[in-house]
Design an enzyme around this catalytic site. Structure first.
Site, PDB file in Angstrom:
ATOM      1  N   ASP A   1       0.844  -1.195   0.000  1.00 45.02           N
ATOM      2  CA  ASP A   1       0.000   0.000   0.000  1.00 45.02           C
ATOM      3  C   ASP A   1       0.879   1.245   0.000  1.00 45.02           C
ATOM      4  O   ASP A   1       1.580   1.515   0.970  1.00 45.02           O
ATOM      5  CB  ASP A   1      -0.899  -0.041   1.245  1.00 45.02           C
ATOM      6  CG  ASP A   1      -1.776   1.199   1.354  1.00 45.02           C
ATOM      7  OD1 ASP A   1      -1.885   1.937   0.353  1.00 45.02           O
ATOM      8  OD2 ASP A   1      -2.349   1.420   2.439  1.00 45.02           O
TER       9      ASP A   1
ATOM     10  N   ASP B   1      -4.243   3.877   2.414  1.00 45.32           N
ATOM     11  CA  ASP B   1      -5.701   3.669   2.507  1.00 45.32           C
ATOM     12  C   ASP B   1      -6.055   2.226   2.886  1.00 45.32           C
ATOM     13  O   ASP B   1      -7.229   1.862   2.936  1.00 45.32           O
ATOM     14  CB  ASP B   1      -6.400   4.071   1.197  1.00 45.32           C
ATOM     15  CG  ASP B   1      -6.086   3.116   0.050  1.00 45.32           C
ATOM     16  OD1 ASP B   1      -5.200   2.237   0.209  1.00 45.32           O
ATOM     17  OD2 ASP B   1      -6.728   3.236  -1.008  1.00 45.32           O
TER      18      ASP B   1
ATOM     19  N   ASP C   1      -5.609  -9.738 -15.897  1.00 40.85           N
ATOM     20  CA  ASP C   1      -6.761 -10.625 -15.808  1.00 40.85           C
ATOM     21  C   ASP C   1      -7.806 -10.146 -16.812  1.00 40.85           C
ATOM     22  O   ASP C   1      -8.069  -8.950 -16.917  1.00 40.85           O
ATOM     23  CB  ASP C   1      -7.347 -10.556 -14.388  1.00 40.85           C
ATOM     24  CG  ASP C   1      -7.510 -11.928 -13.774  1.00 40.85           C
ATOM     25  OD1 ASP C   1      -8.380 -12.671 -14.263  1.00 40.85           O
ATOM     26  OD2 ASP C   1      -6.789 -12.241 -12.812  1.00 40.85           O
TER      27      ASP C   1
ATOM     28  N   ASP D   1     -10.088 -15.351 -16.973  1.00 40.23           N
ATOM     29  CA  ASP D   1     -10.964 -15.823 -15.915  1.00 40.23           C
ATOM     30  C   ASP D   1     -12.045 -16.779 -16.446  1.00 40.23           C
ATOM     31  O   ASP D   1     -12.741 -16.445 -17.415  1.00 40.23           O
ATOM     32  CB  ASP D   1     -11.633 -14.594 -15.286  1.00 40.23           C
ATOM     33  CG  ASP D   1     -12.288 -14.899 -13.968  1.00 40.23           C
ATOM     34  OD1 ASP D   1     -11.602 -15.381 -13.063  1.00 40.23           O
ATOM     35  OD2 ASP D   1     -13.508 -14.654 -13.834  1.00 40.23           O
TER      36      ASP D   1
ATOM     37  N   GLU E   1      -8.188 -19.957 -17.390  1.00 39.87           N
ATOM     38  CA  GLU E   1      -8.633 -20.653 -16.180  1.00 39.87           C
ATOM     39  C   GLU E   1      -9.746 -21.597 -16.627  1.00 39.87           C
ATOM     40  O   GLU E   1     -10.822 -21.154 -17.025  1.00 39.87           O
ATOM     41  CB  GLU E   1      -9.143 -19.650 -15.147  1.00 39.87           C
ATOM     42  CG  GLU E   1      -9.434 -20.326 -13.813  1.00 39.87           C
ATOM     43  CD  GLU E   1     -10.302 -19.496 -12.875  1.00 39.87           C
ATOM     44  OE1 GLU E   1     -10.199 -19.677 -11.665  1.00 39.87           O
ATOM     45  OE2 GLU E   1     -11.119 -18.680 -13.361  1.00 39.87           O
TER      46      GLU E   1
ATOM     47  N   HIS F   1      -4.960 -16.808  -5.521  1.00 43.14           N
ATOM     48  CA  HIS F   1      -5.867 -16.004  -4.676  1.00 43.14           C
ATOM     49  C   HIS F   1      -7.164 -16.742  -4.341  1.00 43.14           C
ATOM     50  O   HIS F   1      -7.938 -16.252  -3.530  1.00 43.14           O
ATOM     51  CB  HIS F   1      -6.176 -14.690  -5.388  1.00 43.14           C
ATOM     52  CG  HIS F   1      -6.927 -14.909  -6.666  1.00 43.14           C
ATOM     53  ND1 HIS F   1      -6.370 -15.557  -7.751  1.00 43.14           N
ATOM     54  CD2 HIS F   1      -8.201 -14.623  -7.013  1.00 43.14           C
ATOM     55  CE1 HIS F   1      -7.274 -15.633  -8.713  1.00 43.14           C
ATOM     56  NE2 HIS F   1      -8.392 -15.087  -8.296  1.00 43.14           N
ATOM     57  N   ASP F   2      -7.423 -17.870  -4.972  1.00 42.79           N
ATOM     58  CA  ASP F   2      -8.632 -18.649  -4.669  1.00 42.79           C
ATOM     59  C   ASP F   2      -8.328 -19.890  -3.847  1.00 42.79           C
ATOM     60  O   ASP F   2      -9.246 -20.576  -3.400  1.00 42.79           O
ATOM     61  CB  ASP F   2      -9.302 -19.134  -5.965  1.00 42.79           C
ATOM     62  CG  ASP F   2      -9.853 -18.001  -6.807  1.00 42.79           C
ATOM     63  OD1 ASP F   2     -10.285 -16.989  -6.225  1.00 42.79           O
ATOM     64  OD2 ASP F   2      -9.859 -18.138  -8.046  1.00 42.79           O
TER      65      ASP F   2
HETATM   66  C1  GLC Z   1     -12.249 -16.936 -10.961  1.00 41.23           C
HETATM   67  C2  GLC Z   1     -11.427 -16.040 -10.076  1.00 41.23           C
HETATM   68  C3  GLC Z   1     -12.168 -15.834  -8.790  1.00 41.23           C
HETATM   69  C4  GLC Z   1     -13.481 -15.175  -9.098  1.00 41.23           C
HETATM   70  C5  GLC Z   1     -14.276 -15.962 -10.132  1.00 41.23           C
HETATM   71  C6  GLC Z   1     -15.396 -15.146 -10.694  1.00 41.23           C
HETATM   72  O1  GLC Z   1     -12.374 -18.204 -10.456  1.00 41.23           O
HETATM   73  O2  GLC Z   1     -10.154 -16.549  -9.901  1.00 41.23           O
HETATM   74  O3  GLC Z   1     -11.436 -15.107  -7.861  1.00 41.23           O
HETATM   75  O4  GLC Z   1     -14.245 -15.067  -7.934  1.00 41.23           O
HETATM   76  O5  GLC Z   1     -13.481 -16.356 -11.223  1.00 41.23           O
HETATM   77  O6  GLC Z   1     -14.910 -14.146 -11.530  1.00 41.23           O
END
Ligand code: GLC
Length: 544
Positions: free
Chosen positions: A21, A25, A98, A199, A250, A314-315
């Site tokens: 950061d 914020d 992304d 995505d 993905e 991140h998931d």
């Molecule tokens: C993908 C992303 C995830 C998001 C989902 C909907 O799986 O990695 O973080 O919530 O798509 O966009």
């Protein structure tokens, strides 16, 4: 296969809101990323993947986009992004963004217009259906809610959403939608970005007629539907093929055969993919199964398409916590997992913080969590009458917030991430685990990653080598070779908290073997390999 820059890439994933950061914020931001570019560069990676920073109400941390052409205030400004791109390129780092085009935010202009009336020219940009017997058009579950359908009082129809109610799916059958997306992609590519992480890209096409599912809880009906490959071919033809880019899709719910259709070099769709046979389908480690997965994907892809290797993002909960030992053997285990990911066939991805062995967090209360998937599920289960404490406990291990806590830079307040209040709490272990401390240690995890990544630059065998598993059926030992031209590498992993005797049927010339890397520093080239007792989470790479 032809050698290309992107096959040789190592990708570092920057979840910017938790990275650094710069303005106090509480959210990481693009300027924060610029400030830390030298840190990323030092690791040796060649590509940075930035999670979405487009304008967004931020219900799903940027995956609900309300304007594809502007930057979310929390992240910064378009000038910040341009500067970031420039500074990255100056350091010979590529940047991929992304691309979230299965759905938008319900606050996107396109959706507000589509929703305004059945006659609006943009009505068909989303998926609208009449109620069936006064109810949802079918029994499908979305990823984040009990139904994929949300009723709109104003027009008396349901709209379709694969994720949250606030993330309506675009109608890819509509040519205008596709053209609008292609135009937006060109906008970013013309700025000079080097590719996209796409995505849930295999969700774009929907099943004709939306028939009820036999088992609505298994949501595979959302993915890989007829028409998807035509869309991706068109996207490639009209946009991607005009640029030298990395595209990684993905792609949940695919077997290797199905996966290859997305990335086979002769098909003109994507360059590589993330499949989820490990991250989604293997909640706890099963080495035998992992090896089977690696073998099947290698055999199907070899010479035809390119795979990717990752164990967290991140998931998905931090790898050393979910799959390794984040306690007594945190360092050894972090290094073993890294050795594996960086020596298996495919592009390796490093999720920020992994390079210092950051661990998954466990907060005490649901209030401390932010993840919309977890919070929705919690509400759904509690509304059914289940005990909230019990529900909370079951959701903890796989909460997406496990891996979303701020990077622990040092031992100062808020781990040096922000001078304000962070958007999500810092992992309380930041005094023991942080960048400053790791870098100062002789057996630094960061240093080990540096070595691994540097090796890839010098040794094409790590990238292009054929893969052979020598340890099928064994739970503890994972032993495999990579072979390319004259060069033959042997990778040995003791995936265990105990000592394990190393044995193999393969002939090893003990006098000629060369030690390339080991996560225990006292190993020497002269040590006899066969019959040696490997220590907990020991990893070694040899040239034979
Ligand atoms: C993908 C992303 C995830 C998001 C989902 C909907 O799986 O990695 O973080 O919530 O798509 O966009």
């Amino acid at each position: 296969m032809e050698r290309t820059w992107w096959k040789e890439a190592v990708v570092y994933q920057v979840y910017w809101r938790s990275f650094y950061d710069s303005d106090g914020d509480g959210y990481g931001d693009l300027r924060g990323v610029i400030e830390k570019l030298d840190y990323i560069k030092k690791l040796g990676v060649s590509v940075v993947w930035l999670n979405p920073f487009y304008e967004s109400p931020d219900r799903d941390n940027g995956y609900d986009i309300s304007d594809y052409y502007s930057v979310m205030e929390k992240a910064g400004t378009m000038e910040d992004f341009e500067k970031l791109l420039h500074e990255a390129h100056k350091r010979d780092l590529k940047v991929i963004m992304d691309l979230v085009v299965n759905h938008t935010s319900d606050q996107h202009d396109w959706f507000t217009q589509s929703k305004s009336s059945k006659e609006h020219p943009k009505r068909d940009w989303y998926i609208w259906r009449d109620p069936v017997d006064g109810k949802e058009p079918n029994n499908w579950r979305s990823y984040f809610t009990p139904s994929t359908w949300e009723f709109d009082e104003g027009t008396g129809q349901y709209y379709f959403h694969s994720f949250a109610v606030e993330q309506p799916d675009l109608n890819w059958e509509n040519k205008e939608v596709r053209e609008a997306i292609y135009e937006m992609m060109r906008f970013w590519l013309e700025k000079g970005i080097d590719g996209f992480r796409m995505d849930v890209i295999n969700l774009l096409a929907k099943v004709d007629g939306f028939p009820n599912a036999e088992n609505p809880d298994y949501t595979d009906y959302l993915a890989n539907n007829p028409g998807i490959h035509e869309y991706l071919k068109e996207m490639n033809e009209k946009v991607l093929s005009h640029y030298d880019v990395l595209t990684v899709g993905e792609i949940p719910f695919v077997t290797p055969e199905e996966g290859l259709k997305y990335v086979a070099e002769d098909r003109g769709e994507l360059k590589t993919l993330f499949h989820f046979e490990v991250a989604d389908d293997m909640p706890t480690w099963d080495m035998v199964r992992y090896k089977e997965i690696q073998e099947k994907w290698h055999e199907t892809f070899y010479g035809k398409g390119w795979n990717s290797q990752f164990l967290n993002n991140h998931d998905h909960t931090r790898q050393v916590t979910r799959y390794g030992n984040d306690n007594r053997y945190r360092k050894e285990s972090s290094k073993l997992l890294a050795t594996m990911i960086h020596t298996l066939p495919g592009i390796p991805y490093v999720f920020q913080g992994e390079e210092i062995g950051m661990t998954g967090v466990r907060f005490d209360s649901i209030e401390d969590y932010n993840d919309i998937a977890m919070k929705n599920k919690f509400r759904e289960e509690v509304e059914k009458g289940r005990n909230p404490v019990e529900v909370f406990e079951t959701l903890l291990p796989l909460s997406r917030d496990n891996s979303r806590t701020p990077i622990q830079w040092d031992e100062t307040e808020q781990a040096g991430f922000t001078e304000g209040e962070p958007w999500i709490k810092v992992n309380p272990n930041y005094k023991q685990i942080n960048v400053k401390r790791d870098l100062s240690e002789e057996d630094s995890i960061f240093g080990y990653y540096q070595e691994l990544i540097a090796l890839r630059k010098e040794h094409p065998v790590m990238i292009y080598g054929d893969y052979k598993d020598l340890s099928k059926g064994q739970q503890r030992l994972y032993v495999y070779t990579r072979e390319y031209g004259e060069s033959r590498w042997l990778i040995i992993l003791n995936y265990s908290d105990d000592h394990t005797i190393f044995h193999t049927d393969v002939a090893i010339d003990e006098n000629r073997k060369r030690l390339i890397l080991a996560n225990y520093r006292d190993v020497t080239e002269d040590d006899v390999l066969k019959g040696t007792s490997l220590r907990p989470h020991e990893a070694r790479i040899y040239e034979l």
